[in-house]
Design a protein around this motif. Structure first.
Motif, PDB file in Angstrom:
ATOM      1  N   CYS A   9       0.828  -1.212   0.000  1.00  0.00           N
ATOM      2  CA  CYS A   9       0.000   0.000   0.000  1.00  0.00           C
ATOM      3  C   CYS A   9       0.860   1.260   0.000  1.00  0.00           C
ATOM      4  N   VAL A  10       1.926   1.253   0.777  1.00  0.00           N
ATOM      5  CA  VAL A  10       2.810   2.423   0.813  1.00  0.00           C
ATOM      6  C   VAL A  10       3.475   2.625  -0.549  1.00  0.00           C
ATOM      7  N   LEU A  11       3.954   1.555  -1.163  1.00  0.00           N
ATOM      8  CA  LEU A  11       4.604   1.666  -2.471  1.00  0.00           C
ATOM      9  C   LEU A  11       3.615   2.027  -3.577  1.00  0.00           C
ATOM     10  N   ALA A  12       2.349   1.711  -3.380  1.00  0.00           N
ATOM     11  CA  ALA A  12       1.328   2.042  -4.381  1.00  0.00           C
ATOM     12  C   ALA A  12       1.096   3.547  -4.477  1.00  0.00           C
ATOM     13  N   VAL A  13       1.415   4.294  -3.423  1.00  0.00           N
ATOM     14  CA  VAL A  13       1.176   5.747  -3.437  1.00  0.00           C
ATOM     15  C   VAL A  13       2.044   6.447  -4.487  1.00  0.00           C
ATOM     16  N   ILE A  53      -5.836   7.213   0.620  1.00  0.00           N
ATOM     17  CA  ILE A  53      -6.527   6.092   1.266  1.00  0.00           C
ATOM     18  C   ILE A  53      -5.602   4.888   1.375  1.00  0.00           C
ATOM     19  N   PHE A  54      -4.652   4.746   0.441  1.00  0.00           N
ATOM     20  CA  PHE A  54      -3.691   3.646   0.515  1.00  0.00           C
ATOM     21  C   PHE A  54      -2.853   3.755   1.784  1.00  0.00           C
ATOM     22  N   LEU A  55      -2.511   4.974   2.169  1.00  0.00           N
ATOM     23  CA  LEU A  55      -1.739   5.171   3.400  1.00  0.00           C
ATOM     24  C   LEU A  55      -2.587   4.842   4.623  1.00  0.00           C
ATOM     25  N   TRP A  56      -3.855   5.148   4.562  1.00  0.00           N
ATOM     26  CA  TRP A  56      -4.772   4.800   5.648  1.00  0.00           C
ATOM     27  C   TRP A  56      -4.857   3.280   5.782  1.00  0.00           C
ATOM     28  N   ALA A  57      -4.953   2.589   4.654  1.00  0.00           N
ATOM     29  CA  ALA A  57      -4.976   1.122   4.673  1.00  0.00           C
ATOM     30  C   ALA A  57      -3.664   0.575   5.233  1.00  0.00           C
TER      31      ALA A  57
END
Length: 159
Positions: free
Chosen positions: A30-34, A129-133
């Motif tokens: 998720c972090v790398l997806a940002v 939202i990816f960071l929230w996940a």
């Protein structure tokens, strides 16, 4: 498919040392997806978009295997089908139902300032939202060992 299989394989392989990797792999994905999604949404041409689409899609699908697998592991045998169904319903209603609607509303709100680019900026904002996940995946690692112990004890008493 590649992202789901790779995420599941990697989480399974690393969790041999520490079961918390079952949630760390999705957290890292998720972090790398940002940043990869930022590059995607800021791309200038269609060929660039198609090329840049691969990485964030793979990263976000890497979360599925470990999350669904751990849901099954933590659920008692008699409740596993219900747990999987509830996770699928939440995933579909929130992620596939509410997500596009919220991006559309934000895009409409941004339209007076950004015109045709408003959708791009709305999607960039929702990347957070990816960071929230990722935060919630990280939080789950704090109690995962205890949760797995409790699940195993419950399974012994039920069996």
């Amino acid at each position: 498919a590649v992202g789901s299989l790779a995420g599941g394989y990697l989480a399974d392989r690393l969790s041999g040392r520490d079961m918390r990797w079952q949630m760390r792999v999705p957290m890292i994905a998720c972090v790398l997806a940002v940043p990869s999604s930022c590059f995607l949404y800021l791309a200038g041409t269609q060929p660039m978009v198609l090329g840049l689409l691969i990485l964030p899609v793979m990263l976000l699908h890497a979360c599925l295997g470990p999350a669904y697998g751990l849901t099954q592991t933590l659920s008692p045998v008699r409740m596993r089908a219900m747990a999987a169904a509830m996770l699928l319903i939440a995933h579909n209603l929130v992620g596939l139902g509410l997500g596009p609607q919220m991006v559309g509303i934000l895009s409409d709100l941004l339209n007076p300032a950004y015109g045709d680019e408003s959708r791009r900026y709305a999607m960039l904002i929702f990347i957070l939202i990816f960071l929230w996940a990722a935060y919630h995946f990280w939080r789950s690692t704090r109690t995962l060992r205890h949760d797995l112990t409790v699940a195993a004890e419950l399974e012994k008493t039920a069996g």
